[in-house]
Design a protein around this motif. Structure first.
Motif, PDB file in Angstrom:
ATOM      1  N   VAL A  46       0.869  -1.175   0.000  1.00 46.46           N
ATOM      2  CA  VAL A  46       0.000   0.000   0.000  1.00 46.46           C
ATOM      3  C   VAL A  46       0.903   1.222   0.000  1.00 46.46           C
ATOM      4  CG1 VAL A  46      -1.830   1.266   1.201  1.00 46.46           C
ATOM      5  CG2 VAL A  46      -1.695  -1.224   1.419  1.00 46.46           C
ATOM      6  N   VAL A  55      -1.844  -1.534  -3.822  1.00 47.32           N
ATOM      7  CA  VAL A  55      -2.801  -0.470  -3.561  1.00 47.32           C
ATOM      8  C   VAL A  55      -2.081   0.867  -3.662  1.00 47.32           C
ATOM      9  CG1 VAL A  55      -4.386   0.516  -1.859  1.00 47.32           C
ATOM     10  CG2 VAL A  55      -4.135  -1.975  -2.043  1.00 47.32           C
ATOM     11  N   VAL A  85      -2.526   5.164  -3.633  1.00 51.49           N
ATOM     12  CA  VAL A  85      -3.330   6.348  -3.356  1.00 51.49           C
ATOM     13  C   VAL A  85      -2.497   7.574  -3.740  1.00 51.49           C
ATOM     14  CG1 VAL A  85      -4.701   7.565  -1.633  1.00 51.49           C
ATOM     15  CG2 VAL A  85      -4.362   5.093  -1.413  1.00 51.49           C
ATOM     16  N   VAL A  90      -8.481   3.922   3.442  1.00 49.49           N
ATOM     17  CA  VAL A  90      -7.945   2.813   2.644  1.00 49.49           C
ATOM     18  C   VAL A  90      -7.187   1.775   3.477  1.00 49.49           C
ATOM     19  CG1 VAL A  90      -6.369   2.235   0.764  1.00 49.49           C
ATOM     20  CG2 VAL A  90      -7.834   4.257   0.582  1.00 49.49           C
ATOM     21  N   ARG A 129      -9.036  -0.950   5.763  1.00 51.80           N
ATOM     22  CA  ARG A 129      -9.805  -1.898   4.939  1.00 51.80           C
ATOM     23  C   ARG A 129      -8.879  -2.870   4.214  1.00 51.80           C
ATOM     24  NH1 ARG A 129     -12.917   2.669   4.336  1.00 51.80           N
ATOM     25  NH2 ARG A 129     -15.142   2.450   4.718  1.00 51.80           N
ATOM     26  N   ALA A 130      -7.776  -2.346   3.686  1.00 53.56           N
ATOM     27  CA  ALA A 130      -6.835  -3.221   2.968  1.00 53.56           C
ATOM     28  C   ALA A 130      -6.270  -4.282   3.917  1.00 53.56           C
ATOM     29  CB  ALA A 130      -5.716  -2.389   2.350  1.00 53.56           C
ATOM     30  N   ALA A 148      -9.295   8.384  -2.872  1.00 60.65           N
ATOM     31  CA  ALA A 148      -9.427   7.257  -1.937  1.00 60.65           C
ATOM     32  C   ALA A 148     -10.687   6.450  -2.250  1.00 60.65           C
ATOM     33  CB  ALA A 148      -9.470   7.777  -0.504  1.00 60.65           C
ATOM     34  N   ALA A 179     -10.113   4.365  -5.323  1.00 62.51           N
ATOM     35  CA  ALA A 179      -9.245   3.215  -5.041  1.00 62.51           C
ATOM     36  C   ALA A 179     -10.079   2.079  -4.452  1.00 62.51           C
ATOM     37  CB  ALA A 179      -8.123   3.625  -4.084  1.00 62.51           C
ATOM     38  N   LEU A 180     -10.929   2.408  -3.502  1.00 64.02           N
ATOM     39  CA  LEU A 180     -11.745   1.369  -2.869  1.00 64.02           C
ATOM     40  C   LEU A 180     -12.742   0.778  -3.845  1.00 64.02           C
ATOM     41  CD1 LEU A 180     -12.340   3.003   0.596  1.00 64.02           C
ATOM     42  CD2 LEU A 180     -10.993   0.961   0.121  1.00 64.02           C
ATOM     43  N   GLU A 221     -12.276  -3.141  -3.683  1.00 63.80           N
ATOM     44  CA  GLU A 221     -13.136  -3.943  -2.795  1.00 63.80           C
ATOM     45  C   GLU A 221     -13.797  -5.122  -3.496  1.00 63.80           C
ATOM     46  OE1 GLU A 221     -15.236  -0.888  -0.428  1.00 63.80           O
ATOM     47  OE2 GLU A 221     -14.011  -1.646   1.234  1.00 63.80           O
TER      48      GLU A 221
END
Lengths: 212, 406
Positions: free
Chosen positions: B197, B226, B228, B246, B249-250, B380, B383-384, B388
């Motif tokens: 990330v 990931v 951002v 982010v 959750r990651a 952000a 990205a999700l 997800e």
């Protein structure tokens, strides 16, 4: 880059007597937005997904009286704007925009050899702006006269950095803007060197050191 | 892995990788990368009495040919030859002898030692002797398989992560440097057991030009890269909001056994190389969050590495003192000792600030704050939206690796 570098081939072409309903099914299966229509290997027309989706609808661009069971010949646009494999892509891109169309069959010696779409042009543009390895973006404005860019590139070479790409952002009577991607992590160090040599660097911005 | 038998490890001190050899090298006079900032950090922590007995650990040597796990043998050979003054044809094809990475005597040994420090740190965690370790000499996240890049010659982070993979651990690598962690991302782009990330200033504006939101990983690694990318002039509040949106959750989706934090400090607004506008206060808040996340997801196991930081003492040493304090569960005093500030004046002659955390009123807000904050929020969210659905697929039937961690 030329059309032959970015075009899609082989092309899915259809016969003019194919019923429109069948073309709609084919378009869904192939996930395509344009079908050239060919007869004896020659392009005679083109249909887009919008042409097909508006058949029998009240959409203002719908062709009145045309039904799904009719041959696609009744719906297609003709004559067709075509490109040549050796056309530069900037020319093709400006033609697509000028005629508000999404694709052009590529024709060489009267034979269709591919198709080029606005998505292909966009992909090419992405590649052109994103080329090269690890690099820092430097933006400069130069007086619009011969040798200015050469002088800038020489100075960057003396600084010990490779230039990965050069793009023009604007070119006016007296000023030209350039975006360079330069192989250094210390873009500000390079910008300082360029500023000290009298160049107008617009990115990275100049920074006033703050007092501790 | 399982969480049993850990009382002694919990009590064991965090380890701080330190040896004078890690501080004495330099790429060239006047080079912005200053390894002696590790010494400045060590002295600041000592002055603050934040260096418990038994914390300091010296690097153990790497295994034979260990560098070749992440680098081409031909490249390592070239570095070694240049390091001892032998000729190499066209060193620039290895990224060496450039403005960023000049050739200097002893370069191979110096950077190999940095790698040894990070590998020793992760081994301390893998062996169970501690849960927390820091190697602030490391975090050289730009080094590529076959070339030096962005001041980085060898990739210590990837070497350390490989040691954890050898034991069957799943590793979450979190990169807070202002620059995208391209070397580490590339090393594990197809690896399903490593999550990377990276929060960084967008490649549109900053070196290395990568780290776009659509870089997601491939193959088994799909969804585990990931990115951002942040606007220039992003400030603490927006940065922390992106982190909160982010990172937790990651980690929840990935379920790591260990977190590796690259704590590059060049996102600070005084850093001369990048354009983010963070303060030591915001960085402090992020470090605390990472420690909490390690507690929540992997029994507290956390390795912190250094990275960029080109206000080497005024910012990097001061920020990393906060990272270390978070790691050992302590707070720093509010003021930086005057003797330390006088000793560690910046290369440009300025004295480091007296406040341990930056005073909030030291910096006026950025003029486009609301606009930038809105953009960061959108990045952000995007990205999700991409990640997800991939995580949800992966979670079905995924089994965490259990073997080899005893």
């Amino acid at each position: 880059m030329l059309v032959r570098d970015i075009m899609t081939r082989p092309v899915v072409a259809i016969a003019p007597d194919m019923p429109i309903d069948d073309v709609i099914v084919l378009m869904g299966q192939r996930q395509l937005r344009h079908f050239p229509i060919a007869e004896d290997g020659r392009v005679v027309g083109i249909v887009s997904d919008r042409d097909l989706r508006t058949v029998g609808s009240a959409h203002p661009k719908s062709r009145p009286g045309v039904k799904g069971s009719d041959p696609v010949r009744d719906l297609m646009s003709a004559p067709v704007w075509t490109a040549h494999p050796l056309d530069p892509i900037d020319e093709v891109a400006s033609l697509l925009r000028a005629h508000a169309i999404g694709a052009m069959p590529v024709v060489e010696e009267e034979e269709m050899v591919g198709i080029v779409t606005s998505s292909d042009c966009l992909d090419a543009l992405i590649r052109m702006t994103g080329v090269g390895g690890a690099a820092t973006r430097i933006e400069v404005e130069l007086p619009n006269r011969p040798g200015e860019l050469a002088g800038l590139l020489t100075l960057i070479a003396e600084h010990g950095a490779d230039v990965a790409s050069v793009l023009t952002t604007r070119s006016e009577l007296d000023v030209a803007g350039f975006v360079l991607r330069v192989g250094t992590i210390d873009g500000r160090g390079l910008a300082l060197t360029l500023r000290e040599a009298g160049y107008e660097v617009t990115w990275p911005p100049e920074r006033t050191t703050e007092e501790a | 892995m399982t969480a049993g038998g850990s009382d002694t490890a919990a009590a064991a001190p965090a380890r701080f990788l330190y040896h004078p050899d890690l501080t004495r090298w330099s790429l060239s006079r006047e080079h912005p990368f200053r390894p002696d900032r590790l010494q400045a950090l060590y002295e600041l922590l000592t002055a603050w009495e934040l260096m418990p007995d038994g914390a300091v650990l010296a690097p153990s040597p790497l295994r034979a040919h260990e560098l070749e796990r992440v680098h081409d043998p031909e490249y390592v050979r070239a570095v070694r030859r240049l390091s001892r003054g032998d000729r190499v044809d066209d060193p620039r094809r290895f990224g060496l002898g450039t403005a960023d990475t000049p050739v200097f005597p002893g370069m191979h040994e110096a950077v190999r030692e940095v790698c040894a420090a990070s590998v020793t740190a992760i081994e301390a965690i893998l062996s169970g002797s501690t849960r927390r370790a820091a190697s602030f000499a490391g975090g050289l996240h730009h080094a590529q398989r076959d070339r030096a890049s962005g001041f980085c010659i060898y990739d210590d982070a990837s070497l350390a992560i490989h040691r954890a993979l050898d034991r069957g651990w799943r590793v979450a690598y979190l990169d807070l440097d202002a620059h995208h962690g391209d070397g580490v991302q590339q090393a594990f782009y197809e690896e399903g057991r490593v999550l990377t990330v990276s929060l960084h200033e967008s490649g549109r504006y900053l070196f290395p030009g990568t780290g776009h939101g659509y870089e997601l990983g491939t193959g088994a690694g799909r969804g585990w890269s990931v990115n951002v990318p942040l606007e220039p002039f992003t400030e603490d509040a927006a940065w922390l909001e992106a982190f909160d949106a982010v990172v937790p959750r990651a980690l929840a989706a990935f379920r790591p056994d260990l977190i590796v934090l690259q704590a590059g400090a060049d996102g600070h607004r005084d850093d001369p190389l990048a354009d983010l506008c963070l303060t030591v206060r915001g960085m402090h808040d992020a470090y605390r969050r990472v420690v909490e996340l390690a507690d929540r997801h992997c029994d507290g196991r956390l390795l912190i590495l250094g990275g960029g930081g080109y206000r080497p003492y005024a910012v990097a040493a001061r920020a990393w003192a906060q990272a270390w304090a978070a790691l050992i569960g302590r707070d720093t005093p509010e003021r930086v000792p005057d003797a330390w500030r006088e000793r560690w004046t910046e290369p440009d002659g300025t004295t480091p600030p007296a406040a341990a955390l930056d005073d909030p009123d030291r910096y006026p807000p950025q003029p486009r704050r609301a606009l930038i904050h809105g953009h960061v929020r959108a990045v952000a969210r995007r990205a999700l939206a991409r990640l997800e659905p991939i995580w949800a697929e992966t979670a079905v039937g995924a089994t965490p690796t259990q073997e080899g961690t005893a």
